[in-house]
Design a protein around this motif. Structure first.
Motif, PDB file in Angstrom:
ATOM      1  N   LEU A  29       0.833  -1.198   0.000  1.00  0.00           N
ATOM      2  CA  LEU A  29       0.000   0.000   0.000  1.00  0.00           C
ATOM      3  C   LEU A  29       0.873   1.255   0.000  1.00  0.00           C
ATOM      4  CD1 LEU A  29      -2.966   0.888   0.080  1.00  0.00           C
ATOM      5  CD2 LEU A  29      -2.782   0.973   2.579  1.00  0.00           C
ATOM      6  N   HIS A  30       1.974   1.211   0.729  1.00  0.00           N
ATOM      7  CA  HIS A  30       2.899   2.342   0.747  1.00  0.00           C
ATOM      8  C   HIS A  30       3.484   2.580  -0.642  1.00  0.00           C
ATOM      9  CE1 HIS A  30       5.876   5.156   2.306  1.00  0.00           C
ATOM     10  NE2 HIS A  30       6.809   4.483   1.647  1.00  0.00           N
ATOM     11  N   TYR A  32       2.040   1.779  -3.411  1.00  0.00           N
ATOM     12  CA  TYR A  32       0.926   2.177  -4.265  1.00  0.00           C
ATOM     13  C   TYR A  32       0.621   3.665  -4.137  1.00  0.00           C
ATOM     14  CZ  TYR A  32      -3.720   1.941  -6.423  1.00  0.00           C
ATOM     15  OH  TYR A  32      -4.812   2.133  -7.235  1.00  0.00           O
ATOM     16  N   ARG A  33       0.978   4.271  -3.008  1.00  0.00           N
ATOM     17  CA  ARG A  33       0.717   5.691  -2.801  1.00  0.00           C
ATOM     18  C   ARG A  33       1.409   6.555  -3.848  1.00  0.00           C
ATOM     19  NH1 ARG A  33       2.351   6.959   3.240  1.00  0.00           N
ATOM     20  NH2 ARG A  33       1.971   9.084   2.458  1.00  0.00           N
ATOM     21  N   ARG A  34       2.463   6.043  -4.457  1.00  0.00           N
ATOM     22  CA  ARG A  34       3.198   6.822  -5.458  1.00  0.00           C
ATOM     23  C   ARG A  34       2.587   6.706  -6.855  1.00  0.00           C
ATOM     24  NH1 ARG A  34       9.212   4.654  -4.607  1.00  0.00           N
ATOM     25  NH2 ARG A  34       8.025   2.705  -4.664  1.00  0.00           N
ATOM     26  N   TRP A  36      -0.996   5.696  -7.378  1.00  0.00           N
ATOM     27  CA  TRP A  36      -2.447   5.491  -7.352  1.00  0.00           C
ATOM     28  C   TRP A  36      -3.183   6.464  -8.268  1.00  0.00           C
ATOM     29  CZ3 TRP A  36      -6.066   9.137  -5.982  1.00  0.00           C
ATOM     30  CH2 TRP A  36      -5.601  10.254  -5.296  1.00  0.00           C
ATOM     31  N   ARG A  37      -2.649   7.661  -8.470  1.00  0.00           N
ATOM     32  CA  ARG A  37      -3.362   8.626  -9.311  1.00  0.00           C
ATOM     33  C   ARG A  37      -3.459   8.125 -10.744  1.00  0.00           C
ATOM     34  NH1 ARG A  37      -0.412  11.411  -5.617  1.00  0.00           N
ATOM     35  NH2 ARG A  37      -1.513  13.010  -4.389  1.00  0.00           N
TER      36      ARG A  37
END
Length: 273
Positions: A29-30, A32-34, A36-37
């Motif tokens: 998830l960490h 994916y934060r980069r 996700w947009r």
């Protein structure tokens, strides 16, 4: 004079109460934060293009011919649930197979995680959980676009998402269980090209199985994607029967369970140090 008890060394109480698999999930998830947009844009843009170009565009030709094979449905209403299931299949496979293959290579993430208190089974469960989470995001975005198009009734949208989530979980677990055993990326691409894509094309996503040659119909009915397409379609349209729904759910749950059991063995074997 007031004295304070010394603070214990080691993980905090809160850290010890977090299930280990959730720590692996938090890692993905960490990462994916980069990205996700971009993923959200694709999750909205892809269904928008499909529903506009194929459902509303090509669908007008099918509707004008009044195809009896669709049993009175518009092509847009027929196509959308099939695309939900097929997209979940592709998302689950691609987000499981290739990242798992990369992670198990030398200096891959799995070896770093394996050096922590996490067990191989924790790593497996956490990664599969993250992949199912991504399927849930994609299915929700896709269904929201479909509701805006009038292709799925808003009241039945949650059922369609739940059905799609089961399809994704049924593919994510066995895909990860298998991918951890692969040594060449070409093997992953071959399975995608000659396994997943034929199911995408011929499992009832774009046209009813009755349009296929008679000998091929039972072959495709034995595939997991056909069961996923039928489950999503009946959930979105409200046309399911108790017996048929039970068969589809039972098939997909069994596939997921086999994948989870197999993954426990393959991850322990290939990540055992």
């Amino acid at each position: 004079m007031t004295t304070h008890a010394p603070r214990p060394y080691g993980p905090s109480v809160r850290a010890r109460t977090v299930p280990p698999a959730l720590r692996e999930f938090a890692y993905w998830l960490h990462r994916y934060r980069r990205t996700w947009r971009g993923t959200v844009v694709l999750n909205v843009a892809n269904p928008l293009l499909f529903l506009t170009g194929i459902g509303a565009g090509l669908g007008t030709l099918v509707n004008d011919n009044n195809s009896a094979a669709l049993e009175g449905l518009s092509y847009l209403a027929f196509l959308t649930p099939g695309l939900l299931a097929a997209s979940a299949t592709q998302t689950a496979f691609m987000d499981s197979a290739d990242p798992v293959h990369q992670s198990v290579q030398a200096k891959g993430h799995y070896w770093a995680a394996n050096a922590t208190p996490l067990s191989p089974v924790d790593i497996f469960h956490g990664h599969v959980l993250f992949n199912v989470f991504k399927v849930a995001l994609s299915a929700t975005a896709f269904t929201a676009v479909a509701v805006a198009f009038g292709a799925v009734d808003a009241a039945r949208a949650p059922l369609a998402v739940l059905a799609t989530l089961l399809v994704g979980a049924a593919f994510a677990a066995p895909s990860a269980a298998w991918a951890v055993t692969t040594r060449r990326q070409s093997t992953v691409l071959a399975v995608l090209r000659f396994g997943v894509m034929p199911m995408f094309m011929f499992s009832g996503t774009f046209f009813p199985l009755s349009q296929l040659p008679g000998w091929l119909q039972p072959v495709m009915q034995a595939t997991p994607l056909w069961h996923g397409v039928e489950l999503c379609r009946t959930a979105a349209l409200g046309t399911g029967t108790a017996g048929g729904t039970a068969v589809h759910i039972g098939y997909l749950v069994a596939l997921m369970a086999v994948g989870l059991l197999a993954g426990r063995r393959t991850y322990q074997r290939h990540l055992h140090s």
